[in-house]
Design a protein around this motif. Structure first.
Motif, PDB file in Angstrom:
ATOM      1  N   MET A 131      21.216   5.151  -1.766  1.00 47.34           N
ATOM      2  CA  MET A 131      20.141   4.191  -1.754  1.00 47.34           C
ATOM      3  C   MET A 131      19.047   4.611  -0.774  1.00 47.34           C
ATOM      4  O   MET A 131      17.866   4.500  -1.084  1.00 47.34           O
ATOM      5  N   LYS A 132      19.481   5.094   0.402  1.00 45.04           N
ATOM      6  CA  LYS A 132      18.516   5.487   1.421  1.00 45.04           C
ATOM      7  C   LYS A 132      17.715   6.708   0.953  1.00 45.04           C
ATOM      8  O   LYS A 132      16.504   6.777   1.178  1.00 45.04           O
ATOM      9  N   SER A 133      18.357   7.641   0.283  1.00 47.53           N
ATOM     10  CA  SER A 133      17.648   8.841  -0.176  1.00 47.53           C
ATOM     11  C   SER A 133      16.681   8.502  -1.313  1.00 47.53           C
ATOM     12  O   SER A 133      15.608   9.109  -1.414  1.00 47.53           O
ATOM     13  N   ALA A 134      17.029   7.537  -2.152  1.00 47.40           N
ATOM     14  CA  ALA A 134      16.128   7.120  -3.227  1.00 47.40           C
ATOM     15  C   ALA A 134      14.887   6.448  -2.648  1.00 47.40           C
ATOM     16  O   ALA A 134      13.759   6.687  -3.100  1.00 47.40           O
ATOM     17  N   LEU A 135      15.062   5.627  -1.632  1.00 46.64           N
ATOM     18  CA  LEU A 135      13.925   4.973  -0.972  1.00 46.64           C
ATOM     19  C   LEU A 135      13.049   6.005  -0.260  1.00 46.64           C
ATOM     20  O   LEU A 135      11.817   5.926  -0.321  1.00 46.64           O
ATOM     21  N   LEU A 136      13.666   6.964   0.361  1.00 48.79           N
ATOM     22  CA  LEU A 136      12.928   8.033   1.039  1.00 48.79           C
ATOM     23  C   LEU A 136      12.140   8.871   0.023  1.00 48.79           C
ATOM     24  O   LEU A 136      10.979   9.218   0.262  1.00 48.79           O
ATOM     25  N   ALA A 137      12.750   9.171  -1.111  1.00 48.90           N
ATOM     26  CA  ALA A 137      12.056   9.929  -2.156  1.00 48.90           C
ATOM     27  C   ALA A 137      10.885   9.131  -2.731  1.00 48.90           C
ATOM     28  O   ALA A 137       9.811   9.670  -3.007  1.00 48.90           O
ATOM     29  N   LEU A 138      11.075   7.829  -2.896  1.00 46.28           N
ATOM     30  CA  LEU A 138      10.011   6.967  -3.403  1.00 46.28           C
ATOM     31  C   LEU A 138       8.851   6.904  -2.415  1.00 46.28           C
ATOM     32  O   LEU A 138       7.683   6.973  -2.815  1.00 46.28           O
ATOM     33  N   CYS A 139       9.142   6.788  -1.151  1.00 41.69           N
ATOM     34  CA  CYS A 139       8.089   6.776  -0.122  1.00 41.69           C
ATOM     35  C   CYS A 139       7.363   8.116  -0.069  1.00 41.69           C
ATOM     36  O   CYS A 139       6.138   8.161   0.086  1.00 41.69           O
ATOM     37  N   GLY A 140       8.097   9.192  -0.211  1.00 39.56           N
ATOM     38  CA  GLY A 140       7.465  10.521  -0.224  1.00 39.56           C
ATOM     39  C   GLY A 140       6.545  10.700  -1.415  1.00 39.56           C
ATOM     40  O   GLY A 140       5.444  11.243  -1.292  1.00 39.56           O
ATOM     41  N   ALA A 141       6.996  10.252  -2.583  1.00 34.67           N
ATOM     42  CA  ALA A 141       6.168  10.354  -3.784  1.00 34.67           C
ATOM     43  C   ALA A 141       4.919   9.488  -3.664  1.00 34.67           C
ATOM     44  O   ALA A 141       3.824   9.896  -4.066  1.00 34.67           O
ATOM     45  N   ALA A 142       5.053   8.306  -3.090  1.00 26.39           N
ATOM     46  CA  ALA A 142       3.900   7.414  -2.915  1.00 26.39           C
ATOM     47  C   ALA A 142       2.892   8.018  -1.947  1.00 26.39           C
ATOM     48  O   ALA A 142       1.675   7.964  -2.181  1.00 26.39           O
ATOM     49  N   SER A 143       3.362   8.620  -0.868  1.00 25.87           N
ATOM     50  CA  SER A 143       2.429   9.229   0.082  1.00 25.87           C
ATOM     51  C   SER A 143       1.767  10.468  -0.514  1.00 25.87           C
ATOM     52  O   SER A 143       0.600  10.745  -0.249  1.00 25.87           O
ATOM     53  N   LEU A 144       2.482  11.207  -1.333  1.00 26.37           N
ATOM     54  CA  LEU A 144       1.894  12.370  -2.001  1.00 26.37           C
ATOM     55  C   LEU A 144       0.797  11.942  -2.971  1.00 26.37           C
ATOM     56  O   LEU A 144      -0.292  12.526  -2.986  1.00 26.37           O
ATOM     57  N   LEU A 145       1.074  10.912  -3.763  1.00 29.69           N
ATOM     58  CA  LEU A 145       0.066  10.418  -4.705  1.00 29.69           C
ATOM     59  C   LEU A 145      -1.134   9.822  -3.975  1.00 29.69           C
ATOM     60  O   LEU A 145      -2.270   9.954  -4.434  1.00 29.69           O
ATOM     61  N   GLY A 146      -0.906   9.196  -2.854  1.00 30.71           N
ATOM     62  CA  GLY A 146      -2.006   8.623  -2.074  1.00 30.71           C
ATOM     63  C   GLY A 146      -2.893   9.665  -1.430  1.00 30.71           C
ATOM     64  O   GLY A 146      -4.067   9.424  -1.178  1.00 30.71           O
ATOM     65  N   SER A 147      -2.353  10.847  -1.165  1.00 26.69           N
ATOM     66  CA  SER A 147      -3.134  11.884  -0.489  1.00 26.69           C
ATOM     67  C   SER A 147      -3.798  12.871  -1.454  1.00 26.69           C
ATOM     68  O   SER A 147      -4.525  13.751  -1.010  1.00 26.69           O
ATOM     69  N   LEU A 148      -3.579  12.732  -2.752  1.00 29.94           N
ATOM     70  CA  LEU A 148      -4.176  13.683  -3.699  1.00 29.94           C
ATOM     71  C   LEU A 148      -5.699  13.625  -3.708  1.00 29.94           C
ATOM     72  O   LEU A 148      -6.353  14.645  -3.899  1.00 29.94           O
ATOM     73  N   SER A 149      -6.283  12.461  -3.475  1.00 31.86           N
ATOM     74  CA  SER A 149      -7.740  12.369  -3.469  1.00 31.86           C
ATOM     75  C   SER A 149      -8.330  13.137  -2.292  1.00 31.86           C
ATOM     76  O   SER A 149      -9.456  13.632  -2.372  1.00 31.86           O
ATOM     77  N   ALA A 150      -7.596  13.264  -1.204  1.00 32.25           N
ATOM     78  CA  ALA A 150      -8.084  14.019  -0.049  1.00 32.25           C
ATOM     79  C   ALA A 150      -8.031  15.518  -0.303  1.00 32.25           C
ATOM     80  O   ALA A 150      -8.783  16.284   0.297  1.00 32.25           O
ATOM     81  N   VAL A 151      -7.201  15.960  -1.203  1.00 33.88           N
ATOM     82  CA  VAL A 151      -7.038  17.374  -1.495  1.00 33.88           C
ATOM     83  C   VAL A 151      -7.970  17.805  -2.642  1.00 33.88           C
ATOM     84  O   VAL A 151      -8.129  18.981  -2.908  1.00 33.88           O
ATOM     85  N   ALA A 152      -8.643  16.849  -3.265  1.00 34.83           N
ATOM     86  CA  ALA A 152      -9.436  17.125  -4.463  1.00 34.83           C
ATOM     87  C   ALA A 152     -10.581  18.100  -4.207  1.00 34.83           C
ATOM     88  O   ALA A 152     -10.947  18.859  -5.088  1.00 34.83           O
ATOM     89  N   GLY A 153     -11.178  18.085  -3.029  1.00 35.22           N
ATOM     90  CA  GLY A 153     -12.267  18.995  -2.722  1.00 35.22           C
ATOM     91  C   GLY A 153     -13.616  18.294  -2.770  1.00 35.22           C
ATOM     92  O   GLY A 153     -13.722  17.119  -3.095  1.00 35.22           O
TER      93      GLY A 153
END
Length: 65
Positions: A1-23
């Motif tokens: 359960m803890k690893s699934a929550l950690l993976a979900l948080c990681g995916a959310a932060s990755l998706l949130g930061s894509l606009s900063a990487v756009a250029g």
């Protein structure tokens, strides 16, 4: 359960930061550059007109004496 929550948080932060990487938005940069160039040309034309109408000396200081 803890690893699934950690993976979900990681995916959310990755998706949130894509606009900063756009250029940079090159269309906006080029539009601003063209506007600045146009404004500079207008200022230069105004300065050239003022300089052309200013009185000028008939001789240079070295020729006067």
């Amino acid at each position: 359960m803890k690893s699934a929550l950690l993976a979900l948080c990681g995916a959310a932060s990755l998706l949130g930061s894509l606009s900063a990487v756009a250029g940079p938005d090159f269309a906006v940069i080029e539009r601003a550059r063209a506007e600045a160039h146009k404004q500079q040309q207008a200022t230069r034309a105004g300065c050239d007109t003022a300089a052309a109408s200013a009185p000028k000396a008939a001789t240079t200081p070295s020729q006067a004496g």
